[in-house]
Motif scaffolding. Sequence first.
Motif, PDB file in Angstrom:
ATOM      1  N   PRO A  28      44.296  35.716  38.886  1.00  0.00           N
ATOM      2  CA  PRO A  28      44.662  34.691  38.509  1.00  0.00           C
ATOM      3  C   PRO A  28      44.787  33.572  37.451  1.00  0.00           C
ATOM      4  CG  PRO A  28      42.388  34.318  39.498  1.00  0.00           C
ATOM      5  CD  PRO A  28      43.044  35.424  39.528  1.00  0.00           C
ATOM      6  N   GLU A  29      44.954  33.211  36.846  1.00  0.00           N
ATOM      7  CA  GLU A  29      45.097  32.151  35.817  1.00  0.00           C
ATOM      8  C   GLU A  29      44.166  31.938  35.111  1.00  0.00           C
ATOM      9  OE1 GLU A  29      47.884  31.993  33.577  1.00  0.00           O
ATOM     10  OE2 GLU A  29      49.186  33.233  34.786  1.00  0.00           O
ATOM     11  N   GLY A  30      44.287  32.079  34.103  1.00  0.00           N
ATOM     12  CA  GLY A  30      42.486  31.982  33.043  1.00  0.00           C
ATOM     13  C   GLY A  30      41.197  32.887  33.005  1.00  0.00           C
ATOM     14  N   ILE A  31      41.949  34.507  33.999  1.00  0.00           N
ATOM     15  CA  ILE A  31      41.226  35.144  33.800  1.00  0.00           C
ATOM     16  C   ILE A  31      42.082  36.549  34.168  1.00  0.00           C
ATOM     17  CG2 ILE A  31      40.299  35.310  36.728  1.00  0.00           C
ATOM     18  CD1 ILE A  31      37.386  35.904  33.737  1.00  0.00           C
ATOM     19  N   HIS A  32      42.031  37.594  33.066  1.00  0.00           N
ATOM     20  CA  HIS A  32      42.533  38.657  32.913  1.00  0.00           C
ATOM     21  C   HIS A  32      42.073  39.376  33.378  1.00  0.00           C
ATOM     22  CE1 HIS A  32      47.071  36.501  32.927  1.00  0.00           C
ATOM     23  NE2 HIS A  32      46.911  35.779  34.454  1.00  0.00           N
ATOM     24  N   SER A  33      42.310  41.441  33.559  1.00  0.00           N
ATOM     25  CA  SER A  33      41.564  42.045  32.670  1.00  0.00           C
ATOM     26  C   SER A  33      42.075  42.590  31.670  1.00  0.00           C
ATOM     27  CB  SER A  33      41.606  43.277  33.952  1.00  0.00           C
ATOM     28  OG  SER A  33      42.515  43.554  34.096  1.00  0.00           O
ATOM     29  N   LEU A  34      42.063  43.431  31.011  1.00  0.00           N
ATOM     30  CA  LEU A  34      43.041  44.275  29.480  1.00  0.00           C
ATOM     31  C   LEU A  34      44.272  44.873  29.822  1.00  0.00           C
ATOM     32  CD1 LEU A  34      40.098  45.820  27.906  1.00  0.00           C
ATOM     33  CD2 LEU A  34      40.714  43.302  26.685  1.00  0.00           C
ATOM     34  N   ASP A  35      45.284  44.481  29.630  1.00  0.00           N
ATOM     35  CA  ASP A  35      46.237  45.024  29.791  1.00  0.00           C
ATOM     36  C   ASP A  35      46.523  46.630  29.883  1.00  0.00           C
ATOM     37  OD1 ASP A  35      47.993  42.759  29.149  1.00  0.00           O
ATOM     38  OD2 ASP A  35      48.179  42.986  27.141  1.00  0.00           O
ATOM     39  N   CYS A  36      45.829  47.064  29.467  1.00  0.00           N
ATOM     40  CA  CYS A  36      45.482  48.733  29.671  1.00  0.00           C
ATOM     41  C   CYS A  36      45.158  49.167  31.326  1.00  0.00           C
ATOM     42  CB  CYS A  36      44.857  49.394  28.874  1.00  0.00           C
ATOM     43  SG  CYS A  36      43.523  49.374  28.801  1.00  0.00           S
ATOM     44  N   VAL A  37      44.505  48.122  31.719  1.00  0.00           N
ATOM     45  CA  VAL A  37      43.186  48.331  33.231  1.00  0.00           C
ATOM     46  C   VAL A  37      44.185  47.815  34.135  1.00  0.00           C
ATOM     47  CG1 VAL A  37      40.986  47.578  34.020  1.00  0.00           C
ATOM     48  CG2 VAL A  37      40.890  48.295  31.702  1.00  0.00           C
ATOM     49  N   TRP A  38      44.604  46.758  33.893  1.00  0.00           N
ATOM     50  CA  TRP A  38      46.184  46.153  34.839  1.00  0.00           C
ATOM     51  C   TRP A  38      47.151  47.331  34.762  1.00  0.00           C
ATOM     52  CZ3 TRP A  38      45.302  42.748  38.427  1.00  0.00           C
ATOM     53  CH2 TRP A  38      46.493  42.895  39.321  1.00  0.00           C
ATOM     54  N   VAL A  39      47.701  48.237  33.343  1.00  0.00           N
ATOM     55  CA  VAL A  39      48.911  48.820  33.775  1.00  0.00           C
ATOM     56  C   VAL A  39      48.330  49.759  34.662  1.00  0.00           C
ATOM     57  CG1 VAL A  39      50.697  50.362  32.489  1.00  0.00           C
ATOM     58  CG2 VAL A  39      49.749  47.572  31.958  1.00  0.00           C
TER      59      VAL A  39
END
Length: 126
Positions: A28-39
């Motif tokens: 959700p908005e406001g809580i994101h993992s690192l981009d490399c983790v998400w990819v």
Amino acid sequence: MDIDLTNRDPNNINDHIQVTFEDILAEPEGIHSLDCVWVNSFRCFNCWKSCVYNLLTFFYGICIAARWGCEFAVVAFAHIWIVTPMYKFLEVNCGCIKKFYGMCVHCLLDPCCEGCGLLFHAFQKQ
């Protein structure tokens, strides 16, 4: 009959199965993992989903399809050779029974109903 290798669900019978990354995992908005983790999570999810699905279909798909083919052959056989003739048999015999029952009801009840009708017809408003 040719098989469509592109659209393998032309009648949309498995629309309820959502197995894309976006349908399963979401931040959700406001809580994101690192981009490399998400990819890499996206890549890992899709890789394992494809590998395991392909392995399962490779080892079991043909056997399961054969089993379902047999099941539907038995269903078709039962309907063609048992269910439909039995239905027709019952339809013919029940038609005769219906006529006989109707004749008995008319013979027994019509005189009583006509008698009651004549009896109550005598009472007229004055």
